[in-house]
Scaffold this active site. Structure first.
Site, PDB file in Angstrom:
ATOM      1  N   SER A   1      34.263  16.842  74.389  1.00 37.04           N
ATOM      2  CA  SER A   1      33.263  17.666  73.723  1.00 37.04           C
ATOM      3  C   SER A   1      33.585  19.143  73.856  1.00 37.04           C
ATOM      4  O   SER A   1      33.645  19.876  72.863  1.00 37.04           O
ATOM      5  CB  SER A   1      31.874  17.381  74.305  1.00 37.04           C
ATOM      6  OG  SER A   1      30.928  18.281  73.765  1.00 37.04           O
TER       7      SER A   1
ATOM      8  N   HIS B   1      24.895   7.896  77.499  1.00 43.87           N
ATOM      9  CA  HIS B   1      25.742   8.192  78.665  1.00 43.87           C
ATOM     10  C   HIS B   1      25.417   7.225  79.798  1.00 43.87           C
ATOM     11  O   HIS B   1      24.251   7.001  80.109  1.00 43.87           O
ATOM     12  CB  HIS B   1      25.511   9.633  79.123  1.00 43.87           C
ATOM     13  CG  HIS B   1      26.616  10.170  79.969  1.00 43.87           C
ATOM     14  ND1 HIS B   1      26.866   9.722  81.248  1.00 43.87           N
ATOM     15  CD2 HIS B   1      27.553  11.126  79.719  1.00 43.87           C
ATOM     16  CE1 HIS B   1      27.902  10.364  81.746  1.00 43.87           C
ATOM     17  NE2 HIS B   1      28.338  11.230  80.839  1.00 43.87           N
TER      18      HIS B   1
ATOM     19  N   LEU C   1      29.802  26.850  73.098  1.00 41.56           N
ATOM     20  CA  LEU C   1      31.249  27.068  73.066  1.00 41.56           C
ATOM     21  C   LEU C   1      31.771  27.182  71.643  1.00 41.56           C
ATOM     22  O   LEU C   1      32.670  27.983  71.362  1.00 41.56           O
ATOM     23  CB  LEU C   1      31.968  25.938  73.800  1.00 41.56           C
ATOM     24  CG  LEU C   1      31.765  25.896  75.314  1.00 41.56           C
ATOM     25  CD1 LEU C   1      32.602  24.801  75.934  1.00 41.56           C
ATOM     26  CD2 LEU C   1      32.082  27.228  75.955  1.00 41.56           C
TER      27      LEU C   1
ATOM     28  N   ARG D   1      32.371   5.372  77.675  1.00 38.59           N
ATOM     29  CA  ARG D   1      30.937   5.450  77.949  1.00 38.59           C
ATOM     30  C   ARG D   1      30.144   4.322  77.300  1.00 38.59           C
ATOM     31  O   ARG D   1      29.207   3.787  77.897  1.00 38.59           O
ATOM     32  CB  ARG D   1      30.411   6.807  77.485  1.00 38.59           C
ATOM     33  CG  ARG D   1      30.963   7.938  78.310  1.00 38.59           C
ATOM     34  CD  ARG D   1      30.548   9.288  77.772  1.00 38.59           C
ATOM     35  NE  ARG D   1      31.057  10.336  78.652  1.00 38.59           N
ATOM     36  CZ  ARG D   1      30.888  11.629  78.431  1.00 38.59           C
ATOM     37  NH1 ARG D   1      30.237  12.033  77.349  1.00 38.59           N
ATOM     38  NH2 ARG D   1      31.367  12.522  79.272  1.00 38.59           N
TER      39      ARG D   1
END
Length: 639
Positions: free
Chosen positions: A441, A267, A44, A331
């Site tokens: 993110s 995570h 991205l 997290r």
């Protein structure tokens, strides 16, 4: 000694980006055609930057090691992407998104960069919607949102459990448009071997054609690294197997400072390791914690099937410990709480290294169809991997290596300490502090690529318009290529007996055991000894078959693992140096009486930016002091 200059604009926090854009140097359209930019990476951040820079009129060369740009690891993101649209009218705002990120990162991020990321988040959602990304919608047609960890508003836009894939397809379409127009030239199946620096400025890269083995030289007026993070240092992680740190590390050894390497996120919701032969783990999206409840039996060693354990014998430990946020704590908090329960003997499954993620109550309340609409592909994926139907019995999950908050140090313009070299997305350090909140993110990567870098890079390129095309025959290109080839030949010439993957697996186990969710000084010092011993063994007993002049996957792996040995040493040194607990960096010696992270703001409220000092020499630490104009550093509490 190099000095850190963050280049943060003056003025109120909410006006810094607007003021910057109004005063930044520009490059006129005719001059843009004279300037070449290299973008390494097509996720991205990279594909967004390449397509935006191409649209602006620059000549862009874009590189990826995959066979197609659309295979970048952004495709694997599941749960969503944040933006402060406040469609739910639940009190969200740019400031609240900014504050949640600063707090979620345990006050170890640069305030101005985080606010800007929150500021452009709405533009990102509008842009993706225009590109045709099929975000979920509510009954009235408005884009739907859900909650994620560490926040108390609903701001996460999603496309079932495949948000990263859908956003990447949209970005891929914008990249393809520029490729067809001739503004972007795509180089797939290329790996960056090194950065070329001429007169102190980034001027190109040395790349290897992974199909033919041919070594290539590519020049440009500026280089952009959008190469992701280094979570695969743990070997078993939620990342794609080929994800690596080599491009960033090569830039680091050429003068780009590496910031906060020890800030690595674990995570909390991964499918647990099933056997000794796995090369990766599978992520189960954080979004599942909207409707799934995490629990363990109240009795140690209780191995009854989950559905046979009555309600009163279940410990919903996140809801018990953190009543205000419950299952939607950040997290790092969720991961440590899970580890604590499993270490205490309450874990489930054969290994005891798992907890239940249960959807029984949500299915009973909302109906199976509603849960299927939100998470259907995730449930299918879990059933395919484990053979267990999550509609009928709880998922089993356990923490796994995931995202890296550390990365190349960049200033407000996203430029590294090498002029002309930029790092965007997960490759830089700037927006997440010591812990990244879920769904930030995709937001940061897309914001960097589409809306931030295209504005900031002109401030540098405006002074480069008189520089002619960079020749690839210069001594600097010659020397850099020679060094890169020598290293490849060195790896092949060892002729030992062990594979690169076997070394990677052993290195990952060292990192997981001594520099994972929990660290302490004794363990970190032991890790340094073990890493150094294993590195010596690697350079004596590595086996890489074949030659450099052909398709050679084992050679690719070997180069990446060699870089990981060096990076892990720096990571452990950084963890040793930071004598506090903050976010995902949890030192056992520094915790509150109830087991939470205990920061030391007087001594460690800074970005640790490490300078490479040469082979065999210790890194040099530079500190960027963190100053907060709009927020007060407080004890982070989710209770």
């Amino acid at each position: 000694m190099a000095k850190l200059n963050s280049k943060i604009p003056d003025g109120p926090l909410a006006q810094k980006w607007t003021k910057y854009k109004a005063s930044v140097k520009l490059v006129n359209p005719a001059n843009k055609k004279k300037l070449d930019i290299i973008v390494v990476g097509t996720g991205l951040a990279g594909a967004g930057a390449a397509s935006s820079l191409g649209e602006l009129g620059y000549n862009v060369k874009c590189f990826c090691y995959q066979d197609s740009p659309r295979r970048a690891h952004s495709v694997a993101a599941q749960g969503g992407i944040n933006a402060a649209k406040n469609y739910q009218n639940d009190g969200d705002s740019t400031y609240r998104l900014f504050y949640d990120m600063i707090k979620g990162g345990d006050y170890r991020a640069r305030e101005a960069n985080v606010y800007r990321a929150a500021e452009v988040s709405n533009d990102v959602i509008d842009h993706f919607t225009a590109l045709g990304v099929p975000f979920a919608r509510d009954y009235g047609g408005t884009l739907d949102t859900r909650s994620f960890g560490g926040v108390q508003v609903s701001r996460t836009f999603y496309a079932k459990g495949q948000t990263g894939q859908q956003c990447l397809l949209g970005t891929y379409s914008s990249l393809n448009r520029q490729i067809k127009k001739g503004n972007v030239k795509m180089f797939p199946r290329r790996e960056m071997l090194d950065l070329v620096v001429i007169d102190g400025k980034a001027r190109g890269i040395i790349a290897r054609n992974l199909i033919t083995g041919e070594i290539e030289r590519h020049s440009a007026h500026a280089v952009v690294l959008a190469t992701g993070g280094y979570g695969t240092i743990y070997y078993l992680s939620t990342l794609a197997v080929n994800s690596n740190a080599s491009a960033a590390w090569k830039a680091h050894k050429k003068g780009a400072f590496f910031a906060n390497p020890s800030f690595v996120q674990i995570h909390p919701t991964s499918v647990p390791q099933l056997n000794e032969f796995q090369s990766k783990l599978t992520l189960m999206s954080e979004s599942l914690r909207n409707d799934g409840r995490m629990w363990v039996p109240k009795t140690k060693g209780d191995k009854r099937p989950a559905n046979d354990i009555p309600e009163e014998e279940r410990d919903y430990y996140l809801e018990r410990r953190y009543p205000a946020f419950g299952n939607l704590v950040p997290r790092d908090v969720a991961s440590r709480a899970t580890k604590e329960r499993c270490d205490a003997g309450f874990g489930v499954g054969k290994t005891g290294l798992a907890v239940n993620l249960d959807f029984r109550d949500s299915i009973n309340k909302q109906g199976k169809k509603a849960i299927e609409d939100k998470y259907g592909n995730l449930f299918e994926m879990y059933k395919t991997i484990t053979g267990v139907d999550p509609y009928e019995e709880p998922m089993r999950i356990y923490p796994a290596g995931h995202y890296t908050m550390g990365g190349l140090w960049v200033d407000y313009e996203l430029m590294t300490t090498i002029p002309g070299l930029y790092a965007i997305g997960e490759a830089n350090f700037s927006d997440h502090g010591a812990n990244r909140l879920g769904a930030s993110s995709l937001m940061q990567a897309s914001g960097d690529g589409y809306f931030i870098l295209p504005n900031t890079i002109s401030n540098y390129l405006a002074d480069e318009i008189r520089v002619p095309k960079i020749s690839t025959t210069s001594p600097e290109f010659e020397k850099t290529e020679k060094t890169a080839v020598e290293r490849l030949n060195n790896l092949i010439s060892i002729k030992g007996k062990q594979t690169a993957s076997s070394f990677h697996k052993r290195l990952g186990k060292i990192m997981w055991d001594y520099c994972g969710m929990v660290r302490n000084e004794e363990g970190l010092r032991k890790a340094l000894v073990l890493i150094n011993d294993l590195k010596d063994e690697f350079w004596k007993d590595l086996n890489v078959p074949g030659t450099i002049n052909e398709l050679n996957i084992e050679l690719e792996k070997a180069g990446r693992v060699a870089d990981f040995f060096e990076l892990t040493e720096l990571l452990v040194h950084d963890a040793l140096d930071r004598k506090e607990s903050c976010g995902a960096h949890f030192r056992e010696e520094y915790q509150t009486p109830d087991g939470e992270a205990q920061r030391n703001d007087e001594q460690f409220a800074y970005v640790a930016a490490w300078e490479y000092a040469g082979e065999g020499k210790p890194h040099i630490l530079h500190k960027e002091e963190l100053k907060f104009e709009e927020v007060e550093m407080k004890v982070r509490s989710y209770k």
